[in-house]
Design a protein around this motif. Structure first.
Motif, PDB file in Angstrom:
ATOM      1  N   ALA A  33       0.683  -1.262  -0.057  1.00  0.00           N
ATOM      2  CA  ALA A  33       0.068   0.027   0.354  1.00  0.00           C
ATOM      3  C   ALA A  33       1.039   1.502   0.120  1.00  0.00           C
ATOM      4  CB  ALA A  33      -0.532   0.243   1.309  1.00  0.00           C
ATOM      5  N   VAL A  34       2.179   0.933   0.760  1.00  0.00           N
ATOM      6  CA  VAL A  34       3.116   2.402   1.031  1.00  0.00           C
ATOM      7  C   VAL A  34       3.469   2.955  -0.256  1.00  0.00           C
ATOM      8  CG1 VAL A  34       4.738   3.321   2.334  1.00  0.00           C
ATOM      9  CG2 VAL A  34       2.522   2.790   3.588  1.00  0.00           C
ATOM     10  N   VAL A  35       4.117   2.033  -0.459  1.00  0.00           N
ATOM     11  CA  VAL A  35       4.671   1.983  -2.224  1.00  0.00           C
ATOM     12  C   VAL A  35       4.580   2.636  -3.300  1.00  0.00           C
ATOM     13  CG1 VAL A  35       6.071   1.089  -3.918  1.00  0.00           C
ATOM     14  CG2 VAL A  35       6.968   0.537  -2.052  1.00  0.00           C
ATOM     15  N   PRO A  49      -2.092   5.419   2.057  1.00  0.00           N
ATOM     16  CA  PRO A  49      -2.073   5.918   4.020  1.00  0.00           C
ATOM     17  C   PRO A  49      -1.712   4.834   4.892  1.00  0.00           C
ATOM     18  CG  PRO A  49      -4.432   6.897   3.313  1.00  0.00           C
ATOM     19  CD  PRO A  49      -3.782   6.377   1.687  1.00  0.00           C
ATOM     20  N   LEU A  50      -1.571   4.281   6.016  1.00  0.00           N
ATOM     21  CA  LEU A  50      -1.842   3.685   6.419  1.00  0.00           C
ATOM     22  C   LEU A  50      -2.348   4.188   7.942  1.00  0.00           C
ATOM     23  CD1 LEU A  50       0.951   1.275   6.357  1.00  0.00           C
ATOM     24  CD2 LEU A  50      -0.432   0.570   5.232  1.00  0.00           C
ATOM     25  N   ILE A  51      -3.877   3.894   8.868  1.00  0.00           N
ATOM     26  CA  ILE A  51      -3.824   4.202  10.211  1.00  0.00           C
ATOM     27  C   ILE A  51      -2.731   3.568  10.665  1.00  0.00           C
ATOM     28  CG2 ILE A  51      -5.909   3.455  11.515  1.00  0.00           C
ATOM     29  CD1 ILE A  51      -7.646   3.527   8.815  1.00  0.00           C
ATOM     30  N   GLN A  52      -2.278   4.002  11.747  1.00  0.00           N
ATOM     31  CA  GLN A  52      -1.464   3.954  11.902  1.00  0.00           C
ATOM     32  C   GLN A  52      -1.317   2.546  13.551  1.00  0.00           C
ATOM     33  OE1 GLN A  52       2.146   6.168  12.774  1.00  0.00           O
ATOM     34  NE2 GLN A  52       1.350   8.029  11.276  1.00  0.00           N
ATOM     35  N   ASP A  53      -2.873   3.189  14.433  1.00  0.00           N
ATOM     36  CA  ASP A  53      -2.875   2.582  15.700  1.00  0.00           C
ATOM     37  C   ASP A  53      -4.767   1.773  15.505  1.00  0.00           C
ATOM     38  OD1 ASP A  53      -2.404   1.231  17.715  1.00  0.00           O
ATOM     39  OD2 ASP A  53      -4.143   2.739  18.446  1.00  0.00           O
ATOM     40  N   VAL A  66      -3.464  -0.849   9.927  1.00  0.00           N
ATOM     41  CA  VAL A  66      -4.046  -0.707   8.379  1.00  0.00           C
ATOM     42  C   VAL A  66      -4.406  -0.240   7.364  1.00  0.00           C
ATOM     43  CG1 VAL A  66      -6.233  -1.841   9.784  1.00  0.00           C
ATOM     44  CG2 VAL A  66      -6.215   0.143   9.539  1.00  0.00           C
ATOM     45  N   VAL A  67      -4.227  -0.349   6.582  1.00  0.00           N
ATOM     46  CA  VAL A  67      -3.784   0.291   5.267  1.00  0.00           C
ATOM     47  C   VAL A  67      -5.298   1.528   4.875  1.00  0.00           C
ATOM     48  CG1 VAL A  67      -4.446   0.599   2.538  1.00  0.00           C
ATOM     49  CG2 VAL A  67      -3.320  -1.491   3.573  1.00  0.00           C
TER      50      VAL A  67
END
Length: 324
Positions: A175-177, A181-185, A246-247
Motif C-alpha cells: 500500500a505504501v509503495v 496511507p496507513l491508519i497507524q493504530d 491497517v491500510v
C-alpha cells in the motif's frame, strides 16, 4: 468482469500445468524470494509455507540505496530518529530514487516471485503524504533499515511485474509503495471515531505481557478480484490476525480493496491488490501461521483456517509465475 474471469481460469490452468510439471521434473520448482529482514527466525513459517506449496524458498539479500551509510547491516544513526523512524529528509530520497543505481536486478536474478512478511510498523515518513509517528512507545517500533530494504524491493517488483504476496506488514508495504496511507493504530482510530475497539485484530497482552494470534472471519467484497479467484468464497473463516495498523483509503492509487472486516460498524481493510499487475496481492492476515500450526500440529490449530485454504495463497503466487 471478463478480465477477472480470464484471470481465474488462468490460475486454474496454471495450477494444473505446474502440478503436471512437478510430477515430471521436481527440479523445476518456482523460486520464491523472501524480502530481507534482520530477524532470520521470522522467515521459518514462510519458508515452510512456500515449500509446502511446492516452491523453492530463497532468502533475498538486503537492499541498500545509493549513498546511504551502514554500520554492518544497520543504517547509521544519522538516518533515524530516537524511535527508529526514518528521518523525513532520507525518506524523501528513498521515495524519489527508489532502487535506481542499486544491484537489485542482480539480487533478484532467477527469483520468480517475492513474499513480503509481517513485522513491525513502517516508518510513517515513507507514506506518500507523511504522517507524524503514532506515539505509542511500546508498540511495534519502526525499523528504518528494514523499511528501506523492503521499499526498494517492493518498488522494483512492481515496476518489473514480478508477482508479490504481502502478508500483514507486507500488505501495508504494498500500500505504501503504491501511494496509500496507513491508519497507524486501530485503538487510537476507534477512539477518534467514538467507537469501541474490541481487539478483533489481535489479542490484548496477557499477564506476562505477551500477545497471540486471534482468529476472525473476513468478507470478500469483489467477485471480480484476484482474491476471490484464490479463496473461492465470500467469507474467509478463521484467519490468524495480529496487527494494530491497517491500510487506509486507497482512492487515487492503483490499488483495489477486495476484502474487509466489519468492526463496530466500520469496515477495516483486509485485502488489497494491484489490478495493473500479474499478481500483486496483499492480505492483512497470516495464512503462513495457519500453515505452520497445522503442519506442526500445534494445539489449538483448529481455531484457524484449514491447511488447504491457507496454502491457496502460496499456490496461487507460484502458479502466477507459470501463467502465460
Amino acid at each position: 468482469m471478463k478480465q477477472a474471469f480470464l484471470r481465474f481460469w488462468i490460475l486454474v490452468l496454471a495450477e494444473f500445468a505446474v502440478s503436471m510439471a512437478a510430477m515430471a521434473d521436481d527440479t523445476a520448482r518456482v523460486r520464491v524470494g523472501l524480502a530481507w529482514q534482520p530477524t532470520a527466525a521470522a522467515n521459518d513459517r514462510v519458508v515452510l509455507s512456500i515449500e509446502a506449496a511446492g516452491g523453492e524458498a530463497v532468502i533475498l539479500p538486503q537492499m541498500r540505496p545509493v549513498g546511504f551509510d551502514y554500520d554492518s547491516t544497520v543504517l547509521c544513526p544519522k538516518y533515524v530518529d530516537e524511535m527508529g523512524v526514518l528521518r523525513q529528509e532520507y525518506a524523501d530520497v528513498i521515495k524519489q530514487n527508489t532502487y535506481n543505481g542499486t544491484d537489485i536486478a542482480e539480487a533478484l536474478a532467477g527469483v520468480q516471485a517475492v513474499v513480503f512478511l509481517g513485522g513491525g510498523d513502517i516508518s510513517s515518513t515513507l507514506f506518500a503524504e507523511p504522517q507524524p509517528w503514532h506515539g505509542i512507545a511500546d508498540d511495534s517500533p519502526a525499523n528504518a533499515t528494514r523499511d528501506v530494504s523492503e521499499y526498494l524491493t517492493m518498488a522494483y517488483c512492481l515496476d518489473h511485474d514480478i508477482p508479490v504476496l504481502g502478508l500483514c506488514r507486507g500488505m501495508q508495504m504494498l500500500a505504501v509503495v503504491s501511494g496509500a496511507p496507513l491508519i497507524q493504530d486501530l485503538g487510537q482510530f476507534f477512539d477518534e471515531m467514538g467507537k469501541d475497539y474490541h481487539y478483533l485484530h489481535r489479542m490484548q497482552r496477557d499477564e506476562e505481557g505477551k500477545r497471540y494470534y486471534t482468529p476472525h472471519d473476513v468478507t470478500v467484497t469483489d467477485h471480480c478480484s484476484l482474491l476471490y479467484a484464490v479463496a473461492a468464497t465470500d467469507t474467509i473463516r478463521g484467519v490468524p490476525s495480529w496487527h494494530h495498523q491497517v491500510v487506509g483509503d486507497v482512492t487515487g492509487t492503483p490499488l483495489r480493496v477486495t476484502s474487509v472486516t466489519m468492526t463496530d460498524g466500520i469496515d477495516i481493510i483486509e485485502a488489497i491488490e494491484r489490478t495493473d499487475k500479474r499478481f500483486a496481492l496483499g492480505v492483512q492476515f497470516h495464512p503462513e501461521e495457519a500453515i505452520r500450526q497445522h503442519i506442526k500440529e500445534v494445539p489449538g490449530a483448529s481455531c484457524f483456517m484449514p491447511l488447504d485454504e491457507a496454502l491457496k495463497y502460496f499456490h496461487a503466487l507460484i502458479h502466477a509465475c507459470t501463467a502465460p
